[in-house]
Design a protein around this motif. Structure first.
Motif, PDB file in Angstrom:
ATOM      1  N   VAL A 167      11.209 -29.701  33.770  1.00 56.68           N
ATOM      2  CA  VAL A 167      12.338 -30.586  34.047  1.00 56.68           C
ATOM      3  C   VAL A 167      13.161 -30.059  35.217  1.00 56.68           C
ATOM      4  CG1 VAL A 167      14.497 -31.526  33.119  1.00 56.68           C
ATOM      5  CG2 VAL A 167      12.445 -31.442  31.679  1.00 56.68           C
ATOM      6  N   GLU A 168      13.352 -28.745  35.266  1.00 52.39           N
ATOM      7  CA  GLU A 168      14.182 -28.171  36.323  1.00 52.39           C
ATOM      8  C   GLU A 168      13.551 -28.303  37.700  1.00 52.39           C
ATOM      9  OE1 GLU A 168      15.036 -24.189  35.092  1.00 52.39           O
ATOM     10  OE2 GLU A 168      16.772 -24.813  33.898  1.00 52.39           O
ATOM     11  N   ARG A 169      12.257 -28.569  37.758  1.00 53.78           N
ATOM     12  CA  ARG A 169      11.595 -28.752  39.053  1.00 53.78           C
ATOM     13  C   ARG A 169      11.835 -30.134  39.642  1.00 53.78           C
ATOM     14  NH1 ARG A 169       5.438 -26.982  38.089  1.00 53.78           N
ATOM     15  NH2 ARG A 169       5.251 -27.774  40.228  1.00 53.78           N
ATOM     16  N   LEU A 170      12.376 -31.046  38.851  1.00 55.73           N
ATOM     17  CA  LEU A 170      12.510 -32.433  39.294  1.00 55.73           C
ATOM     18  C   LEU A 170      13.917 -32.716  39.805  1.00 55.73           C
ATOM     19  CD1 LEU A 170      10.573 -34.214  36.427  1.00 55.73           C
ATOM     20  CD2 LEU A 170       9.833 -33.957  38.790  1.00 55.73           C
ATOM     21  N   PRO A 171      14.045 -33.223  41.018  1.00 53.65           N
ATOM     22  CA  PRO A 171      15.368 -33.606  41.511  1.00 53.65           C
ATOM     23  C   PRO A 171      15.935 -34.763  40.697  1.00 53.65           C
ATOM     24  CG  PRO A 171      13.639 -34.350  43.015  1.00 53.65           C
ATOM     25  CD  PRO A 171      12.975 -33.469  42.006  1.00 53.65           C
ATOM     26  N   GLY A 172      17.244 -34.707  40.457  1.00 58.98           N
ATOM     27  CA  GLY A 172      17.896 -35.763  39.697  1.00 58.98           C
ATOM     28  C   GLY A 172      17.968 -35.494  38.213  1.00 58.98           C
ATOM     29  N   PHE A 173      17.363 -34.392  37.769  1.00 57.23           N
ATOM     30  CA  PHE A 173      17.383 -34.039  36.353  1.00 57.23           C
ATOM     31  C   PHE A 173      17.967 -32.640  36.185  1.00 57.23           C
ATOM     32  CE2 PHE A 173      14.140 -37.259  36.650  1.00 57.23           C
ATOM     33  CZ  PHE A 173      14.263 -37.987  35.476  1.00 57.23           C
ATOM     34  N   VAL A 174      18.673 -32.425  35.089  1.00 58.32           N
ATOM     35  CA  VAL A 174      19.200 -31.110  34.762  1.00 58.32           C
ATOM     36  C   VAL A 174      19.001 -30.873  33.269  1.00 58.32           C
ATOM     37  CG1 VAL A 174      21.539 -32.000  34.361  1.00 58.32           C
ATOM     38  CG2 VAL A 174      21.217 -29.585  34.898  1.00 58.32           C
ATOM     39  N   VAL A 175      18.646 -29.652  32.896  1.00 58.56           N
ATOM     40  CA  VAL A 175      18.449 -29.312  31.492  1.00 58.56           C
ATOM     41  C   VAL A 175      19.814 -29.033  30.862  1.00 58.56           C
ATOM     42  CG1 VAL A 175      17.407 -27.700  29.864  1.00 58.56           C
ATOM     43  CG2 VAL A 175      16.141 -28.398  31.914  1.00 58.56           C
ATOM     44  N   ALA A 176      20.198 -29.892  29.928  1.00 60.28           N
ATOM     45  CA  ALA A 176      21.473 -29.700  29.240  1.00 60.28           C
ATOM     46  C   ALA A 176      21.372 -28.597  28.210  1.00 60.28           C
ATOM     47  CB  ALA A 176      21.906 -31.006  28.572  1.00 60.28           C
ATOM     48  N   GLY A 177      20.169 -28.414  27.629  1.00 57.37           N
ATOM     49  CA  GLY A 177      19.983 -27.381  26.628  1.00 57.37           C
ATOM     50  C   GLY A 177      18.566 -27.391  26.084  1.00 57.37           C
ATOM     51  N   VAL A 178      18.236 -26.356  25.337  1.00 60.57           N
ATOM     52  CA  VAL A 178      16.938 -26.236  24.672  1.00 60.57           C
ATOM     53  C   VAL A 178      17.203 -25.845  23.223  1.00 60.57           C
ATOM     54  CG1 VAL A 178      14.724 -25.035  24.583  1.00 60.57           C
ATOM     55  CG2 VAL A 178      15.788 -25.521  26.805  1.00 60.57           C
ATOM     56  N   VAL A 179      16.683 -26.620  22.280  1.00 59.90           N
ATOM     57  CA  VAL A 179      16.837 -26.309  20.861  1.00 59.90           C
ATOM     58  C   VAL A 179      15.476 -26.389  20.183  1.00 59.90           C
ATOM     59  CG1 VAL A 179      19.231 -27.109  20.783  1.00 59.90           C
ATOM     60  CG2 VAL A 179      17.371 -28.698  20.254  1.00 59.90           C
ATOM     61  N   HIS A 180      15.404 -25.851  18.964  1.00 63.61           N
ATOM     62  CA  HIS A 180      14.101 -25.693  18.322  1.00 63.61           C
ATOM     63  C   HIS A 180      13.982 -26.387  16.968  1.00 63.61           C
ATOM     64  CE1 HIS A 180      13.330 -22.823  21.502  1.00 63.61           C
ATOM     65  NE2 HIS A 180      14.452 -22.189  21.190  1.00 63.61           N
ATOM     66  N   SER A 181      14.934 -27.230  16.614  1.00 63.05           N
ATOM     67  CA  SER A 181      14.849 -27.951  15.336  1.00 63.05           C
ATOM     68  C   SER A 181      15.595 -29.275  15.450  1.00 63.05           C
ATOM     69  CB  SER A 181      15.443 -27.119  14.202  1.00 63.05           C
ATOM     70  OG  SER A 181      16.857 -27.030  14.328  1.00 63.05           O
ATOM     71  N   GLY A 182      15.343 -30.157  14.486  1.00 69.81           N
ATOM     72  CA  GLY A 182      16.019 -31.441  14.486  1.00 69.81           C
ATOM     73  C   GLY A 182      17.511 -31.309  14.247  1.00 69.81           C
ATOM     74  N   GLY A 183      17.894 -30.429  13.330  1.00 75.86           N
ATOM     75  CA  GLY A 183      19.308 -30.230  13.049  1.00 75.86           C
ATOM     76  C   GLY A 183      20.072 -29.730  14.262  1.00 75.86           C
ATOM     77  N   GLU A 184      19.469 -28.770  14.975  1.00 72.90           N
ATOM     78  CA  GLU A 184      20.093 -28.262  16.199  1.00 72.90           C
ATOM     79  C   GLU A 184      20.238 -29.371  17.232  1.00 72.90           C
ATOM     80  OE1 GLU A 184      18.976 -23.892  17.374  1.00 72.90           O
ATOM     81  OE2 GLU A 184      17.174 -24.902  16.629  1.00 72.90           O
ATOM     82  N   ALA A 185      19.235 -30.231  17.318  1.00 74.45           N
ATOM     83  CA  ALA A 185      19.273 -31.317  18.291  1.00 74.45           C
ATOM     84  C   ALA A 185      20.432 -32.264  18.015  1.00 74.45           C
ATOM     85  CB  ALA A 185      17.947 -32.085  18.276  1.00 74.45           C
ATOM     86  N   LEU A 186      20.597 -32.642  16.762  1.00 71.08           N
ATOM     87  CA  LEU A 186      21.673 -33.569  16.410  1.00 71.08           C
ATOM     88  C   LEU A 186      23.042 -32.948  16.649  1.00 71.08           C
ATOM     89  CD1 LEU A 186      20.137 -35.068  13.157  1.00 71.08           C
ATOM     90  CD2 LEU A 186      20.367 -36.203  15.379  1.00 71.08           C
ATOM     91  N   ARG A 187      23.197 -31.692  16.284  1.00 72.34           N
ATOM     92  CA  ARG A 187      24.488 -31.025  16.505  1.00 72.34           C
ATOM     93  C   ARG A 187      24.790 -30.899  17.991  1.00 72.34           C
ATOM     94  NH1 ARG A 187      22.521 -28.151  12.002  1.00 72.34           N
ATOM     95  NH2 ARG A 187      21.650 -26.501  13.307  1.00 72.34           N
ATOM     96  N   PHE A 188      23.780 -30.607  18.778  1.00 68.70           N
ATOM     97  CA  PHE A 188      23.971 -30.485  20.225  1.00 68.70           C
ATOM     98  C   PHE A 188      24.411 -31.820  20.820  1.00 68.70           C
ATOM     99  CE2 PHE A 188      22.975 -30.283  24.671  1.00 68.70           C
ATOM    100  CZ  PHE A 188      23.139 -28.957  25.033  1.00 68.70           C
ATOM    101  N   CYS A 189      23.739 -32.896  20.415  1.00 66.05           N
ATOM    102  CA  CYS A 189      24.051 -34.222  20.967  1.00 66.05           C
ATOM    103  C   CYS A 189      25.442 -34.706  20.559  1.00 66.05           C
ATOM    104  CB  CYS A 189      22.995 -35.229  20.523  1.00 66.05           C
ATOM    105  SG  CYS A 189      21.374 -34.985  21.291  1.00 66.05           S
ATOM    106  N   GLU A 190      25.913 -34.233  19.437  1.00 64.62           N
ATOM    107  CA  GLU A 190      27.246 -34.634  18.979  1.00 64.62           C
ATOM    108  C   GLU A 190      28.365 -33.950  19.761  1.00 64.62           C
ATOM    109  OE1 GLU A 190      27.064 -33.719  14.870  1.00 64.62           O
ATOM    110  OE2 GLU A 190      26.027 -35.596  14.311  1.00 64.62           O
ATOM    111  N   ARG A 191      28.064 -32.782  20.332  1.00 63.53           N
ATOM    112  CA  ARG A 191      29.137 -32.040  21.005  1.00 63.53           C
ATOM    113  C   ARG A 191      28.968 -31.948  22.527  1.00 63.53           C
ATOM    114  NH1 ARG A 191      25.987 -27.622  18.786  1.00 63.53           N
ATOM    115  NH2 ARG A 191      25.273 -26.254  20.489  1.00 63.53           N
ATOM    116  N   GLU A 192      27.769 -32.254  23.050  1.00 63.81           N
ATOM    117  CA  GLU A 192      27.521 -32.140  24.489  1.00 63.81           C
ATOM    118  C   GLU A 192      26.993 -33.459  25.043  1.00 63.81           C
ATOM    119  OE1 GLU A 192      28.267 -29.521  26.197  1.00 63.81           O
ATOM    120  OE2 GLU A 192      28.593 -28.066  24.597  1.00 63.81           O
ATOM    121  N   PRO A 193      27.305 -33.768  26.323  1.00 62.34           N
ATOM    122  CA  PRO A 193      26.762 -34.989  26.927  1.00 62.34           C
ATOM    123  C   PRO A 193      25.260 -34.861  27.204  1.00 62.34           C
ATOM    124  CG  PRO A 193      28.015 -33.726  28.543  1.00 62.34           C
ATOM    125  CD  PRO A 193      28.225 -33.051  27.229  1.00 62.34           C
TER     126      PRO A 193
END
Length: 222
Positions: free
Chosen positions: A21-47
């Motif tokens: 993802v970081e190799r592509l212009p126009g995209f930025v990695v907001a974060g990396v998580v390893h479970s569904g619960g982490e994903a939902l919590r991340f999306c609730e607090r970060e854009p």
């Protein structure tokens, strides 16, 4: 910039997806998580604009993550990045708003194609004048042309080599892969090197009793 959350339980695969993802212009990695619960919590607090979502997670299934995102009213798109090949699952993914479906293992070129199509779809704005423009916009998102392979290589042989590696837990040499798919050693090595060069397989020297070490190839996790 399109903000991407990578959701992948296998650390090696997660890091590869982040680097892609970081190799592509126009995209930025907001974060990396390893479970569904982490994903939902991340999306609730970060854009987050887009989630690259593995379906087979240690705590839940990717479809459950999609449903939770929708239930929370979060305007986040999802691209499934998974080895799941069941068409019933693909249909279920569409029903919960998955906009693209990318099968593992994949090359950087394949992911780039999906993300660039997604970016083109997001950029479309204004009011359409007719059905043709709507169809064209949706076609940009849904078209699934594969990235071209190098000249002289075929998707069928690449799939056969990939399947042979997937079934060989300890890996294969070029000779072993050639025997498995009924091709020449030179042909098998070319496809194995292609997989290794694109980050889908890893090379491992194997030392025998005499002579130079033989290169074996093993499919990377994810």
């Amino acid at each position: 910039m399109i903000r991407v959350l990578v959701v992948e339980d296998e650390p090696v695969a997660a890091e590869a997806h982040r680097l892609y993802v970081e190799r592509l212009p126009g995209f930025v990695v907001a974060g990396v998580v390893h479970s569904g619960g982490e994903a939902l919590r991340f999306c609730e607090r970060e854009p987050v604009d887009l989630v690259l979502l593995d379906f087979y997670l240690p705590d839940t299934h990717g479809l459950a993550v999609c449903r939770s995102l929708r239930a929370a009213g979060l305007p986040i798109d999802v691209i499934a990045v998974t080895s799941a090949r069941d068409l019933a699952l693909v249909k279920a993914a569409v029903s919960v708003g998955v906009v693209q479906y990318l099968l593992k293992p994949f090359t950087f070129a394949s992911l780039r194609d999906k993300l660039e199509r997604y970016a083109s779809f997001r950029e479309a704005s204004g009011e359409v004048t007719g059905q043709a423009e709507i169809d064209r916009a949706l076609g940009t998102l849904r078209t699934t042309e594969s990235a071209p392979l190098p000249k002289g290589m075929s998707a069928e042989t690449l799939d056969a080599i990939t399947d042979a590696l997937a079934g060989a837990g300890e890996g294969l040499s070029a000779g072993g892969a050639a025997s498995a798919i009924g091709a020449s050693r030179v042909t098998a090595r070319r496809y194995l090197e292609y997989l290794a060069d694109n980050g889908l397989a890893q090379r491992e020297p194997r030392y025998g009793q005499v002579g130079r070490p033989e290169v074996w190839y093993r499919l990377k996790p994810g």
